[in-house]
Design a protein around this motif. Structure first.
Motif, PDB file in Angstrom:
ATOM      1  N   LEU A 194       0.926  -1.115   0.027  1.00  0.00           N
ATOM      2  CA  LEU A 194      -0.223  -0.366   0.337  1.00  0.00           C
ATOM      3  C   LEU A 194       0.761   1.259  -0.153  1.00  0.00           C
ATOM      4  O   LEU A 194       2.293   0.969  -0.112  1.00  0.00           O
ATOM      5  N   LYS A 195      -0.017   2.316  -0.086  1.00  0.00           N
ATOM      6  CA  LYS A 195       0.689   3.407   0.082  1.00  0.00           C
ATOM      7  C   LYS A 195       1.470   4.487   1.223  1.00  0.00           C
ATOM      8  O   LYS A 195       2.678   5.376   0.839  1.00  0.00           O
TER       9      LYS A 195
ATOM     10  N   ASP B 280      -2.978   3.929   5.027  1.00  0.00           N
ATOM     11  CA  ASP B 280      -4.078   3.068   4.082  1.00  0.00           C
ATOM     12  C   ASP B 280      -3.441   1.209   4.437  1.00  0.00           C
ATOM     13  O   ASP B 280      -4.966   0.933   4.498  1.00  0.00           O
TER      14      ASP B 280
ATOM     15  N   GLU C 264      -6.273   1.934   8.105  1.00  0.00           N
ATOM     16  CA  GLU C 264      -7.607   1.763   7.451  1.00  0.00           C
ATOM     17  C   GLU C 264      -8.194   0.153   6.769  1.00  0.00           C
ATOM     18  O   GLU C 264      -8.684  -0.077   7.055  1.00  0.00           O
ATOM     19  N   ARG C 265      -7.332  -0.438   6.231  1.00  0.00           N
ATOM     20  CA  ARG C 265      -6.929  -1.252   5.619  1.00  0.00           C
ATOM     21  C   ARG C 265      -7.256  -2.583   6.570  1.00  0.00           C
ATOM     22  O   ARG C 265      -8.335  -3.727   6.778  1.00  0.00           O
TER      23      ARG C 265
END
Lengths: 450, 450
Positions: A415-416, A420, A423-424
């Motif tokens: 992920l970036k 992120d 959040e995931r």
């Protein structure tokens, strides 16, 4: 000296700004013998290699993989322990019917102590395995099951706040499930306090007794006042329901000609150790009463959908300086997972923000500035809950209790940003992804052979 | 003769009344060599013991435990396959920004065919392991990744409807991710149809190509018309987005002076094989257009919270005779699980019913009669989706495809009624609880050594 060192990457709220999350990679979290975080070292700190080697030599080093992350253990501010057998059922009934036809009979049935033991064993295990390390619970009116619950928490290592439920109002409580009179209610409450004092003398993880009038309909005003005095005298936390539904809210207004907030205040039941569940129908004109008293709201976003008759305006409360944490409200909420409630906290806030009825034009549909971010929801389940309980937990930092969960990404990916990943983690973590849980430095869930 | 017999208890929609669920205990589900359910026997049927014994002798009998239940495989009507790497991230952006900054660049990156293969392998496995047995998917503008997706579905046994995404409007689509012109768009669409024809000739589980204009902003009107003709000529299903957000809805109104429903109708893109995602901003005055055309709505309750700007009034649509199914909208929705979307479908309907803003009095807060039951949500994910696709699946009954999932209760208990068990299954099932999945009689997920 240390008792355990965990090497891994962690997320924790930025203590100066709850809208921000700190992400620290490949840290050493050094835990002392009392179960507190003694220090945290980052790879460029000068003692990093030394401490790591020392821990390794003593077989006290746990090293996590790249797809595993450490989060603070979650704090669940509102659970009805005796409702666990009916979790995820009968949710299509209105509150009053749900209470009288399902919930009160179930809670009363805990006089069967085998049922109590089996249920509480499973509940406590489930909470821990979802990453909850501190739980605030309603027990039952009857005291014996409450003692079993307290023992189970100690045995499995869950830090718990438990209350003997007070229901002494014969007009609103069924005859088979209520305190016979005020003095029974008070004596039983005192008896549970004494029981926990004794229990705590031998254990590192403590049970805190909680003064627990169920809600305004279930209690006489006189009883509320005696409970308020008892809480003050013993400096004990208080938990109750506040303005949960149209029905509950209207009950206070029509019976006493004032909102339940005012009744609780008059009974000396609002102070900085009070946890008020729901508050969905609380009028904003009463926000400052809670703020002035430093009382906290247990936001239960899933349960509120079934019984709250509106969305709690969390953003407005936070902006007003009110103290808010998160709760599952087992079994008004169908999930024991605070992850699921974090998700719903964000979603419900967006529905309040945007509005729900597409027949109203977009500009008038919702309540602007009601949306909370995932970071703010994360705050509710961690530092927010800890603040409500006046506990040094909910953050990963020196001096705080080592209440931690190790979580594996449910869906792996590059992920970036750190945000992120967080959040995931919050959107996707299921029970099986929570691989280890520590309460006060004790390993209480271990799915990866630590 | 049979190919497999499963002995267990199952839930399936009552085909005469989608508000009711049939619960059949200890049945024998007899599956033939073509993957269809040949017959279903109950313990008091005269052949029950005989068939059971025959299946046992041939080692073709699977016997389930008491805490395992069989449900129809779920049907996901709306997935963006190429958005899988960003599932559960960046959901705090508004739709247009989310598309331009995150989604279009990601979809374009699937020209890296290794990324495509790894992603689709994981996505297809994940969908199956959450009990989804039929999936309707948007691929990418580029065709090579779409072929990889189709092959993965065949290889792992997921029944899929896949569309090459059409985006030919240079004003609204980024230069790096669009069809160069109409004829490229049409030729690539035709090429994918031919590819699937060939792929299907060797396999029992079929891939259906879908005519897929992304949405009104991304397509020229001329291109929509050619796509409409292509769909008619080949009798192919159609998928697109409809009235998803304030922004998307306003785009059609301000650009063409009419709602997107009317534009799709004029382009011959509304028929009984059309799947319209979201429809959150669809005006009730247009419900009858969809009803008359027998077009279906893919309700995506989680995604709608982030991008829909209102709650889809499912109950009103069902009462009006509109056809509705369920979708995850990966990755507008953060979960690949239709269980999670069933939960949210019920919850969002309750928020629409009760209203969200506690400053409005209870009587005026919500939209009465908007609440759907868990049974109705279950219909959406099973028989509702099947009806949209004109497929004999979504129900457990003779003549239907044996698309089945075997689910273990997440929290075991003695509950009061079959409905309680179903409610708990839907509210609590996580990926790990889905122990076996069959598509057309083939065992495609097997966690219990069947």
């Amino acid at each position: 000296m240390f008792n355990l060192v965990i090497q891994g990457s962690y997320f924790t709220i930025n203590p100066n700004d709850y809208q921000k999350i700190n992400f620290i990679q490949n840290a050493l979290i050094v835990i002392d013998h009392s179960g507190k975080i003694d220090r945290i070292l980052q790879p460029n700190d000068k003692d990093y290699s030394l401490i790591k080697q020392q821990a390794k030599n003593k077989d006290l080093l746990i090293t996590l993989n790249n797809d595993q992350f450490i989060l603070p253990g979650f704090i669940d501010l509102h659970i009805h322990a005796a409702q666990w057998p009916q979790i995820g059922t009968a949710l299509d009934r209105p509150l009053q019917q749900w209470l009288n036809d399902y919930t009160f009979p179930l809670e009363a049935s805990f006089s069967d102590l085998d049922l109590a033991k089996n249920t509480y064993q499973d509940l406590v295990h489930t909470l821990l395995s979802y990453g909850t390390t501190t739980a605030v619970m309603f027990g039952t009116v009857n005291n014996e099951p409450n003692q079993i619950l307290a023992k189970q928490c100690i045995q499995q290592g869950l830090r718990a706040f438990i209350g003997k439920v007070v229901m002494d109002n014969p007009d609103q409580c069924p005859q088979y499930y209520r305190d016979e009179n005020i003095s029974t209610a008070i004596n039983q409450t005192k008896q549970f306090i004494e029981f926990t004092d004794e229990l705590n003398s031998n254990n590192a993880i403590k049970i805190t007794p909680v003064i627990t009038p169920r809600f305004i309909p279930s209690c006489t005003i006189e009883c509320l006042k005696v409970l308020g005095d008892l809480a003050s005298k013993n400096n004990l936390p208080i938990q109750t329901h506040l303005s949960e539904s149209n029905w509950e809210n209207d009950y206070a207004l029509s019976t006493y000609n004032q909102p339940d907030t005012h009744i609780l205040q008059a009974a000396n039941l609002l102070n900085d150790r009070t946890i008020l569940a729901h508050a969905t129908q609380l009028k904003s004109s009463d926000y400052n009463i809670l703020k002035d008293k430093h009382s906290s709201i247990a936001h239960c976003p899933i349960s509120n959908i079934y019984f709250g008759n509106a969305v709690l305006p969390v953003k407005k409360l936070l902006n007003n300086g009110n103290q808010v944490g998160l709760g599952t409200d087992i079994s008004g909420g169908y999930s024991p997972s605070l992850y699921r409630n974090l998700q719903q906290a964000v979603m419900s806030s967006r529905l309040l923000n945007d509005g729900v009825n597409n027949e109203i034009c977009a500009a008038k549909r919702g309540v602007p500035n009601s949306q909370i971010t995932m970071n703010e929801a994360f705050y509710l389940a961690t530092a927010g809950g800890a603040k409500a309980l006046k506990l040094p937990t909910g953050q990963i930092k020196p001096g705080y209790l080592a209440d931690l969960q190790v979580v594996k990404l449910h869906t792996s990916a590059m992920l970036k940003s750190a945000n992120d990943y967080l959040e995931r983690l919050i959107y996707q973590t299921e029970q099986n992804d929570i691989q280890a849980v520590f309460v006060q430095g004790q390993l209480v869930v271990n799915k990866i052979n630590l």
